[in-house]
Design an enzyme around this catalytic site. Structure first.
Site, PDB file in Angstrom:
ATOM      1  N   ASP A 160       0.877  -1.176   0.000  1.00  0.00           N
ATOM      2  CA  ASP A 160       0.000   0.000   0.000  1.00  0.00           C
ATOM      3  C   ASP A 160       0.912   1.223   0.000  1.00  0.00           C
ATOM      4  O   ASP A 160       1.133   1.859   1.024  1.00  0.00           O
ATOM      5  CB  ASP A 160      -0.865  -0.063   1.271  1.00  0.00           C
ATOM      6  N   ASP A 163       3.139   6.543  -5.142  1.00  0.00           N
ATOM      7  CA  ASP A 163       3.529   6.299  -6.531  1.00  0.00           C
ATOM      8  C   ASP A 163       4.983   5.833  -6.609  1.00  0.00           C
ATOM      9  O   ASP A 163       5.767   6.066  -5.680  1.00  0.00           O
ATOM     10  CB  ASP A 163       3.366   7.592  -7.350  1.00  0.00           C
ATOM     11  N   PRO A 167      10.216   7.837  -1.993  1.00  0.00           N
ATOM     12  CA  PRO A 167      10.460   6.762  -1.018  1.00  0.00           C
ATOM     13  C   PRO A 167       9.932   5.403  -1.465  1.00  0.00           C
ATOM     14  O   PRO A 167      10.408   4.375  -1.010  1.00  0.00           O
ATOM     15  CB  PRO A 167       9.703   7.235   0.232  1.00  0.00           C
TER      16      PRO A 167
END
Lengths: 285, 285
Positions: A160, A163, A167
């Site tokens: 989850d 984009d 990170p």
């Protein structure tokens, strides 16, 4: 648009489209070691969380995403007990996962503790299961966490993430998917948010290719509405270690689920077993 | 957003949200007796048609709407032969309707001939069935057309209108729906675009109430993605004269349909037989 209105507009280059909301003001802002997190209030969508200029969630519409990244994969797995969520710092996915009584332990590993702190403050409803004894909240590098997982110990990995830039870039490549593959049991399933199935089908193809290099053999992409993301239509992609896995799901269990949802139903899930023709064609299904 | 980018952004007051596209320029503009029609070209979405400042369609994403306002109702009716389209001047709905070999005559009645002229020029693919001998194109007042229809002569009425303001305002009230009711056979069906099922559920309730005052007894709202409309999620609402009509559809015929679609499938349609829980609750289903 009246002169007094104030709109937050996100121009999303890869799709050539923009999404925006009428806001009443900025409530908070923090620069974490990893990213800039902003909270806005809006006239019609509740609160908005924006990370590095990208809309992450609104109070009003986050249920689409959180339900669709959780329930389809958990009802596809025969008996999910051990779940790992990589990213998911707003805790909305964790909340949905813990609605499944069979889940014995759900670990959420997000690199940025500030996302969870902001969510606790501005989206407390998403954090209402954080005190569940089955929940483990870690603030650490998800790539390292998956690499160090005991082999064959996990039933479902949920990625989850933001984009695939910044990170989250390391969560979309072969090395990370190899760690997921190793951590999963033989009947384990991986699911990852996979961007817009209207405008970003190449990204979904690339992601599936990287998953395939890591050993995953079967894939299924499920589209769903997500008004606050570019094009308003988003997707998750499921992956299985098994050849020719059909992603049939426990339809009777889903129909009799002992919890409420706003969007997900067993009926809806069944309707997604066949992909829209233009998606199927683009993905070579 | 780079300095050279140019974006067309529509701020939609009723939902407090905005949708936009990166454009390369304006191709055309005409002020008809009824409304202002503008055509833009875009980097990623093909051509855009904007009417009185509201995004009507893009080359890339109009198939969602045109398929979903046509195929569900035509596969729900037992044997649709006579179809009337009110509005629909871009001709995309007419094209989908005429894919059904059983349809013997389809009349499109749009008040504004300029919409069709602009569509012929900039969206010729939507007009490719206009020369079908079963097609009748009228440029006239849809309210008057329905009022003058022979009673019990029509199988399906499709109301493919703009928002309920301006020229389309008269297409959302009891008087118009009474005309539709009278024109339809006993097993006839009405379908109308019904705005966003996320943000505009009150409008759907009001529309159903007006249909009910006109005699319609059973209703079904089907949601679908529509990136270029506010919230990116849109709906059509079907209405039947019959009490307790379940809107079951000819699933085998839909699965064996002798034409291509990009989004609609029998599987998808079956998945929509149960509404998302939050929609069902809001509509009192």
């Amino acid at each position: 648009m009246t002169a007094n209105d104030n709109w937050y507009i996100e121009h999303f280059e890869p799709t050539g489209s923009a999404i925006g909301f009428r806001i009443t003001g900025k409530l908070d802002e923090v620069q974490s070691p990893f990213q800039k997190i902003e909270i806005y209030d809006s006239t019609d969508w509740g609160k908005l969380m924006v990370i590095d200029g990208a809309m992450m969630l609104t109070t009003k519409d986050n249920f689409f995403y959180h339900e669709m990244i959780s329930h389809p994969v958990l009802f596809t797995h025969p008996n999910p007990k051990r779940v790992v969520i990589i990213g998911g710092g707003d805790c909305g996915t964790l909340r949905e996962v813990l609605k499944h009584p069979g889940v014995e332990k759900a670990t959420q590993c997000d690199i940025d503790e500030q996302v969870t702190r902001m969510s606790e403050k501005y989206f407390p409803e998403l954090c209402e299961r954080n005190g569940d004894p089955r929940a483990e909240l870690l603030f650490d590098d998800g790539v390292a966490y998956m690499a160090n997982c005991e082999p064959g110990s996990v039933d479902v990995v949920i990625v989850d993430s933001t984009d695939p830039v910044g990170p989250a870039e390391g969560l979309f490549n072969k090395a990370f998917f190899e760690s997921c593959f190793r951590a999963l049991k033989d009947d384990g399933l991986l699911v990852q948010q996979s961007e817009s199935p209207l405008a970003l089908l190449e990204l979904i193809k690339d992601m599936r290719a990287e998953m395939g290099k890591a050993g995953f053999r079967s894939f299924k992409t499920l589209p769903f509405p997500q008004p606050c993301y570019p094009t308003g239509w988003w997707s998750v992609t499921l992956a299985s270690k098994r050849d020719g896995f059909g992603f049939g799901f426990r339809q009777a269990d889903a129909a009799a689920k002992p919890f409420e949802t706003l969007y997900y139903t067993a009926h809806l899930h069944a309707g997604l077993e066949v992909a829209p023709p233009f998606v199927a064609r683009a993905l070579g299904e």
